[in-house]
Write a protein that holds these residues in place. Structure first.
Motif, short mmCIF file in Angstrom:
data_model
loop_
_atom_site.label_atom_id
_atom_site.label_comp_id
_atom_site.label_asym_id
_atom_site.label_seq_id
_atom_site.Cartn_x
_atom_site.Cartn_y
_atom_site.Cartn_z
N SER A 107 0.85 -1.18 0.00
CA SER A 107 0.00 0.00 0.00
C SER A 107 0.88 1.23 0.00
N GLU A 108 0.25 2.38 -0.15
CA GLU A 108 1.00 3.63 -0.11
C GLU A 108 0.03 4.75 0.21
N ILE A 109 0.53 5.74 0.96
CA ILE A 109 -0.22 6.97 1.17
C ILE A 109 0.61 8.10 0.57
N GLU A 110 -0.06 9.18 0.25
CA GLU A 110 0.62 10.36 -0.29
C GLU A 110 0.38 11.50 0.68
N VAL A 111 1.38 12.33 0.87
CA VAL A 111 1.26 13.47 1.78
C VAL A 111 1.59 14.73 1.00
N ARG A 112 0.70 15.72 1.08
CA ARG A 112 0.90 16.98 0.36
C ARG A 112 0.64 18.13 1.31
N GLN A 113 1.50 19.13 1.24
CA GLN A 113 1.30 20.34 2.04
C GLN A 113 0.28 21.23 1.35
N LEU A 114 -0.59 21.85 2.13
CA LEU A 114 -1.57 22.78 1.59
C LEU A 114 -0.94 24.15 1.46
#
Length: 138
Positions: A107-114
């Motif tokens: 699996s994988e999650i993605e993290v993005r700054q707003l």
């Protein structure tokens, strides 16, 4: 600094298969820890894309495209918003995120700054957004 933790869809999530009790428990524990630390802003799972739609723009024309959408790896099954002091703090929290596919599965999650309003050049439109932000905090 605000960050969005993005959980990708799987064939199971797109088919409407609900997560196991064990995974729901792990997610609840993780989100309780975020809340206790005062960094949780919002979190939720999303219904399968079959229940959604997209708006496609072509010049001034808009058209509606009903789900489901073919590319599961490009879809979002859920999200968590956090607000922390640094990228490093966000990284530490996201390393603790339970595997959304379940223990032992790939699996994988993605993290993005707003973006924050201060990231943009000052102007009338940005001030309008600041007013909206202030009004929604009340």
């Amino acid at each position: 600094m605000r960050f969005m933790i993005i959980v990708r869809s799987t064939l199971d999530s797109e088919a409407g298969v609900m997560p196991s009790e064990e995974l729901i428990s792990q997610m609840a524990t993780y989100h309780e820890e975020l809340q206790k630390a005062g960094v949780l802003l919002d979190a939720s799972g999303l219904q399968p894309s079959a229940k959604g739609w997209r708006i496609r723009y072509s010049g001034e024309k808009r058209s509606v495209v009903d789900g489901p959408f073919a590319e599961t790896k490009e879809l979002i099954a859920g999200y968590t918003f956090i607000q922390v002091q640094s990228r490093e703090e966000a990284l530490e929290w996201t390393k603790r995120f339970p595997n959304p596919a379940g223990v032992g599965k790939a699996s994988e999650i993605e993290v993005r700054q707003l973006y924050e309003l201060d990231d943009f050049e000052p102007g009338e439109a940005i001030e309008r957004f600041r007013e909206l932000e202030t009004a929604t905090e009340k």
